[in-house]
Scaffold this active site. Structure first.
Site, PDB file in Angstrom:
ATOM      1  N   TYR A   1     -29.037  16.085 -44.200  1.00  0.00           N
ATOM      2  CA  TYR A   1     -27.641  16.463 -44.004  1.00  0.00           C
ATOM      3  C   TYR A   1     -26.781  15.346 -44.576  1.00  0.00           C
ATOM      4  O   TYR A   1     -26.715  14.248 -44.034  1.00  0.00           O
ATOM      5  CB  TYR A   1     -27.315  16.630 -42.517  1.00  0.00           C
TER       6      TYR A   1
ATOM      7  N   PRO B   1     -26.757  29.998 -34.863  1.00  0.00           N
ATOM      8  CA  PRO B   1     -26.594  30.917 -33.733  1.00  0.00           C
ATOM      9  C   PRO B   1     -25.317  31.741 -33.820  1.00  0.00           C
ATOM     10  O   PRO B   1     -25.213  32.794 -33.191  1.00  0.00           O
ATOM     11  CB  PRO B   1     -26.569  29.982 -32.518  1.00  0.00           C
TER      12      PRO B   1
ATOM     13  N   LEU C   1     -20.704  35.557 -37.597  1.00  0.00           N
ATOM     14  CA  LEU C   1     -21.038  36.864 -37.044  1.00  0.00           C
ATOM     15  C   LEU C   1     -19.832  37.790 -37.027  1.00  0.00           C
ATOM     16  O   LEU C   1     -18.743  37.399 -36.619  1.00  0.00           O
ATOM     17  CB  LEU C   1     -21.549  36.702 -35.597  1.00  0.00           C
TER      18      LEU C   1
END
Length: 282
Positions: free
Chosen positions: A60, A210, A217
């Site tokens: 990262y 998630p 989402l």
């Protein structure tokens, strides 16, 4: 309280609501953050809010995020566990490249130790693919390398990331692991069998992305349930994951203090059965 903790070994108890440090790097998880002080503040706030499970990796940035974690939190408070990953490198233009050569894996472990300021890493996940993809090749050789480093005392516990069920069984025959980290969320459920395997064997299943990751989402059903519960869609999506199985853990990432607090508040959100049933249809 949906959160609580999960004990994965005698020396490893983590909060089920974790924090993913990926977004503390610059755009595309590459280069330094726009606001380093803000990144440090987010990490310290996560710990102040009770999070004891921080997910990171030397790829990262690369390196940037681990250096920020060290600057923000070292010396690390008792009970805080850093879960890192090896198995990938970043190209000079930011590409994500698989890096599973045995000698390179050893170098990656030593680099994580150096950049985090540690003598031993709590958990190291073997990442089999560079991004969201899944690599179906045998992982026996690279996983054996990590098991050897564990025996040498450089790693306390092993984990897997972006694996298939076949690779899970392959690894289990070589050395125990305490966590599996795969792409899984309300709308991406190809790994239901692995989630259930983890619950059966007392292994943490950490859902990466998630909240959808780079593609947040989108679900009308999720929005309706959230409105009914006076919560945000993100909070409901996280609560759904925490209720999905007894060993499910979440590592939402953000570089915003407000989003961090909103995400962590999801640990207290208990979804009623009718809401869960509705979300299960998404």
């Amino acid at each position: 309280m949906t959160n609580s903790t999960i004990t994965l070994a005698d020396d490893l108890t983590i909060t089920r609501m974790g924090y993913g440090a990926m977004q503390l790097a610059g755009p595309g998880v590459f280069g330094p953050p726009k606001d380093r002080d803000q990144a440090i503040a987010v990490l310290r706030e996560a710990v102040d809010l009770g999070v004891t499970h921080i997910d990171t990796s030397d790829f990262y940035g690369p390196v940037v995020v681990n250096e920020i974690i060290k600057e923000a939190l070292y010396p690390y408070p008792d009970g805080l566990h850093l879960v890192t990953k090896v198995g990938a490198r970043r190209g000079p233009e930011g590409s994500w490249d698989v890096a599973l050569d045995p000698d390179d894996l050893k170098r990656q472990v030593h680099e994580n130790l150096e950049h985090l300021g540690l003598d031993v890493l709590d958990v190291v996940n073997l990442r089999t693919a560079a991004r969201e993809e899944t690599n179906h090749d045998s992982i026996a050789e690279p996983y054996t390398v990590l098991a050897e480093l564990q025996r040498e005392g450089l790693i306390r516990h092993l984990g897997l990331s972006a694996v298939t069920m076949a690779q899970v069984h392959e690894a289990a025959a070589i050395a125990p692991f305490v966590t599996i980290q795969n792409l899984y969320n309300l709308v991406t459920r190809e790994d239901d069998d692995i989630v259930d395997y983890c619950a059966e064997h007392g292994i943490a299943f950490a859902s990466f992305f998630p909240l959808g990751g780079f593609s947040p989402l989108q679900s009308e059903t999720l929005a309706k349930v959230a409105a009914r519960l006076d919560a945000t869609p993100q909070q409901v999506a996280l609560a759904w994951l925490l209720q999905r199985s007894t060993t499910s853990v979440v590592i939402p990432g953000t570089s915003s203090l407000d989003h961090l607090r909103e995400n962590i508040a999801a640990r207290d959100l208990v979804l009623p059965a009718d809401a869960v049933a509705e979300l299960d249809t998404v």
